[in-house]
Motif scaffolding. Sequence first.
Motif, PDB file in Angstrom:
ATOM      1  N   PRO A   1       2.103   5.983  -7.622  1.00 10.93           N
ATOM      2  CA  PRO A   1       0.758   5.516  -7.958  1.00 10.93           C
ATOM      3  C   PRO A   1       0.645   4.708  -9.249  1.00 10.93           C
ATOM      4  CG  PRO A   1       0.743   7.836  -7.306  1.00 10.93           C
ATOM      5  CD  PRO A   1       2.164   7.458  -7.486  1.00 10.93           C
TER       6      PRO A   1
ATOM      7  N   GLU B   1       0.842  -1.205   0.000  1.00  7.31           N
ATOM      8  CA  GLU B   1       0.000   0.000   0.000  1.00  7.31           C
ATOM      9  C   GLU B   1       0.879   1.257   0.000  1.00  7.31           C
ATOM     10  OE1 GLU B   1      -3.649   0.457   0.897  1.00  7.31           O
ATOM     11  OE2 GLU B   1      -4.250  -1.586   1.451  1.00  7.31           O
TER      12      GLU B   1
ATOM     13  N   GLU C   1       0.976   4.323  -2.804  1.00 11.41           N
ATOM     14  CA  GLU C   1       0.730   5.728  -2.480  1.00 11.41           C
ATOM     15  C   GLU C   1       1.898   6.615  -2.903  1.00 11.41           C
ATOM     16  OE1 GLU C   1      -0.219   5.836   1.661  1.00 11.41           O
ATOM     17  OE2 GLU C   1      -2.011   4.594   1.425  1.00 11.41           O
TER      18      GLU C   1
END
Length: 218
Positions: free
Chosen positions: A83, A76, A80
């Motif tokens: 992207p 994750e 972030e």
Amino acid sequence: MDGQLKLYSYWRSSAAYRVRIALNLKGRDYAIEPVHLVRDGGQQHSDDYAALNPQELVPALRHGERVLTQSLAILEYLDEIWPEPALLPDDSAGRARVRALAQLVACDIHPLNNLRVMQFFDREWNVPQAERDLWTLHWMRTGFQALEDMLVGSQDTGRFCHGDSPGMADCCLVPQLYNARRFHLDLAPYPTLVRIEQACLGLPAFDRARPENQPDAA
């Protein structure tokens, strides 16, 4: 965000394998710092590594001065910070679906058959190897059947677990199938999983992440 990437990895760790795939999909350059999980009583238990990751597990990812642990949290984070290409879909329902598929593997299948569980069975309870293998195969079959049903039953399944681009769920699926083959699990009941795996392994990002392609492969 600038900063060198260093992945503390063991070639056969499925959790580290997930992160290698994701880093490759993101096109990031990274250095491998091998942590042998068996040699010297397990190098993950050394004082230096325990200071880096108090759980004494791999992987850990150093990004500049920041150290990240837990493979799904790392995936994750990568999504972030960088992207594109995305590991999670744009829509909330799609993200929830992909996270559920990924967690089915990473939270429900993998923890029940990883090294420290097997070592505890052996050292603390003297569980014979044959019974440990039965335990491992039972939970793999249970998880894989649910995963197969979830993928077959959804119109969101495409060439990969979600649509026609690889993502977080695929990063988790491929390493777990590698583990299944190590335990000689019959994969014939899971044709969708095998089909997706083959699509993934045809991509350079997945191929470079294979255990046998790692610098510390034994």
